[in-house]
Design a protein around this motif. Structure first.
Motif, PDB file in Angstrom:
ATOM      1  N   GLY A  14     -39.128   2.417  29.505  1.00 11.91           N
ATOM      2  CA  GLY A  14     -37.952   1.757  28.957  1.00 11.91           C
ATOM      3  C   GLY A  14     -37.795   0.304  29.350  1.00 11.91           C
ATOM      4  O   GLY A  14     -36.685  -0.218  29.328  1.00 11.91           O
ATOM      5  N   ASP A  15     -38.864  -0.351  29.680  1.00 15.31           N
ATOM      6  CA  ASP A  15     -38.826  -1.763  30.037  1.00 15.31           C
ATOM      7  C   ASP A  15     -39.827  -2.497  29.149  1.00 15.31           C
ATOM      8  O   ASP A  15     -40.967  -2.041  29.004  1.00 15.31           O
ATOM      9  N   PRO A  16     -39.430  -3.618  28.538  1.00 17.34           N
ATOM     10  CA  PRO A  16     -40.345  -4.329  27.629  1.00 17.34           C
ATOM     11  C   PRO A  16     -41.657  -4.747  28.290  1.00 17.34           C
ATOM     12  O   PRO A  16     -42.719  -4.681  27.655  1.00 17.34           O
ATOM     13  N   THR A  17     -41.609  -5.158  29.548  1.00 16.03           N
ATOM     14  CA  THR A  17     -42.837  -5.568  30.237  1.00 16.03           C
ATOM     15  C   THR A  17     -43.772  -4.373  30.381  1.00 16.03           C
ATOM     16  O   THR A  17     -44.975  -4.474  30.103  1.00 16.03           O
ATOM     17  N   GLU A  34     -54.969 -10.314  36.087  1.00 13.71           N
ATOM     18  CA  GLU A  34     -55.054 -10.664  34.662  1.00 13.71           C
ATOM     19  C   GLU A  34     -53.680 -10.578  33.989  1.00 13.71           C
ATOM     20  O   GLU A  34     -53.410 -11.291  33.031  1.00 13.71           O
ATOM     21  N   PHE A  35     -52.839  -9.690  34.493  1.00 11.35           N
ATOM     22  CA  PHE A  35     -51.498  -9.547  33.927  1.00 11.35           C
ATOM     23  C   PHE A  35     -50.589 -10.729  34.268  1.00 11.35           C
ATOM     24  O   PHE A  35     -49.687 -11.059  33.497  1.00 11.35           O
ATOM     25  N   VAL A  36     -50.812 -11.357  35.420  1.00 12.29           N
ATOM     26  CA  VAL A  36     -49.926 -12.440  35.876  1.00 12.29           C
ATOM     27  C   VAL A  36     -49.787 -13.545  34.832  1.00 12.29           C
ATOM     28  O   VAL A  36     -48.669 -13.899  34.459  1.00 12.29           O
ATOM     29  N   PRO A  37     -50.878 -14.113  34.306  1.00 13.89           N
ATOM     30  CA  PRO A  37     -50.705 -15.176  33.305  1.00 13.89           C
ATOM     31  C   PRO A  37     -50.182 -14.671  31.956  1.00 13.89           C
ATOM     32  O   PRO A  37     -49.523 -15.415  31.225  1.00 13.89           O
ATOM     33  N   ILE A  38     -50.444 -13.416  31.646  1.00 11.35           N
ATOM     34  CA  ILE A  38     -49.951 -12.863  30.382  1.00 11.35           C
ATOM     35  C   ILE A  38     -48.430 -12.776  30.405  1.00 11.35           C
ATOM     36  O   ILE A  38     -47.748 -13.160  29.454  1.00 11.35           O
ATOM     37  N   PHE A  39     -47.889 -12.273  31.515  1.00 11.04           N
ATOM     38  CA  PHE A  39     -46.449 -12.041  31.593  1.00 11.04           C
ATOM     39  C   PHE A  39     -45.669 -13.205  32.207  1.00 11.04           C
ATOM     40  O   PHE A  39     -44.448 -13.231  32.154  1.00 11.04           O
ATOM     41  N   LYS A  40     -46.418 -14.129  32.822  1.00 11.76           N
ATOM     42  CA  LYS A  40     -45.794 -15.305  33.446  1.00 11.76           C
ATOM     43  C   LYS A  40     -44.732 -14.895  34.479  1.00 11.76           C
ATOM     44  O   LYS A  40     -43.633 -15.449  34.517  1.00 11.76           O
ATOM     45  N   ILE A  41     -45.089 -13.878  35.264  1.00  9.35           N
ATOM     46  CA  ILE A  41     -44.265 -13.447  36.389  1.00  9.35           C
ATOM     47  C   ILE A  41     -45.166 -13.348  37.610  1.00  9.35           C
ATOM     48  O   ILE A  41     -46.394 -13.380  37.488  1.00  9.35           O
ATOM     49  N   SER A  42     -44.571 -13.231  38.769  1.00  8.96           N
ATOM     50  CA  SER A  42     -45.351 -13.223  40.012  1.00  8.96           C
ATOM     51  C   SER A  42     -46.210 -11.961  40.136  1.00  8.96           C
ATOM     52  O   SER A  42     -45.924 -10.931  39.512  1.00  8.96           O
ATOM     53  N   GLN A  43     -47.232 -12.073  40.970  1.00  8.55           N
ATOM     54  CA  GLN A  43     -48.110 -10.929  41.221  1.00  8.55           C
ATOM     55  C   GLN A  43     -47.326  -9.744  41.797  1.00  8.55           C
ATOM     56  O   GLN A  43     -47.536  -8.608  41.357  1.00  8.55           O
ATOM     57  N   LYS A  48     -45.196  -4.310  40.884  1.00  9.14           N
ATOM     58  CA  LYS A  48     -44.070  -3.377  40.859  1.00  9.14           C
ATOM     59  C   LYS A  48     -44.020  -2.630  39.524  1.00  9.14           C
ATOM     60  O   LYS A  48     -43.816  -1.417  39.488  1.00  9.14           O
ATOM     61  N   HIS A  49     -44.224  -3.352  38.435  1.00 10.49           N
ATOM     62  CA  HIS A  49     -44.247  -2.714  37.114  1.00 10.49           C
ATOM     63  C   HIS A  49     -45.407  -1.725  37.006  1.00 10.49           C
ATOM     64  O   HIS A  49     -45.223  -0.596  36.538  1.00 10.49           O
TER      65      HIS A  49
END
Length: 107
Positions: A14-17, A34-43, A48-49
């Motif tokens: 239930g979370d968009p990320t 690899e996810f860090v630059p895609i989502f533009k959030i911290s490692q 956590k996601h």
């Protein structure tokens, strides 16, 4: 799958990320880095996601040296889909409310 387990699984999705992570993992396996630059959030936020998806059984991990590679557990995704299609029949509860005169007809 009981209704509480299904609800917990849906909360994980239930979370968009996390939904986008699932969509990406349908294409191929990923490392957190690899996810860090895609989502533009911290490692740590990405981790956590991914951890939430892993706890719900949607993601598995494989170690390759110092790297942890995450994969989609497709069978878990199918289980949740099947669980949604097989929700319990609660018509007896509605009938009981009707017998008690507790049903409201909005007109």
């Amino acid at each position: 799958m009981d209704i509480l387990e299904l609800a917990d699984s849906l909360k994980a999705l239930g979370d968009p990320t996390r939904l986008k992570m699932i969509a990406l993992l349908k294409l191929r396996d990923f490392c957190v880095c690899e996810f860090v630059p895609i989502f533009k959030i911290s490692q740590p936020a990405v981790s956590k996601h991914v951890g939430r998806l892993k706890a719900a059984g949607f993601v598995t991990e494989t170690r390759k040296g110092q790297w942890v590679i995450y994969s989609l557990n497709r069978s878990r995704l199918e289980e949740v889909g099947y669980g949604l299609s097989q929700l319990p029949d609660f018509s007896a509860e509605i009938e009981e409310l009707g017998k008690q005169g507790l049903l409201v007809m909005c007109e």
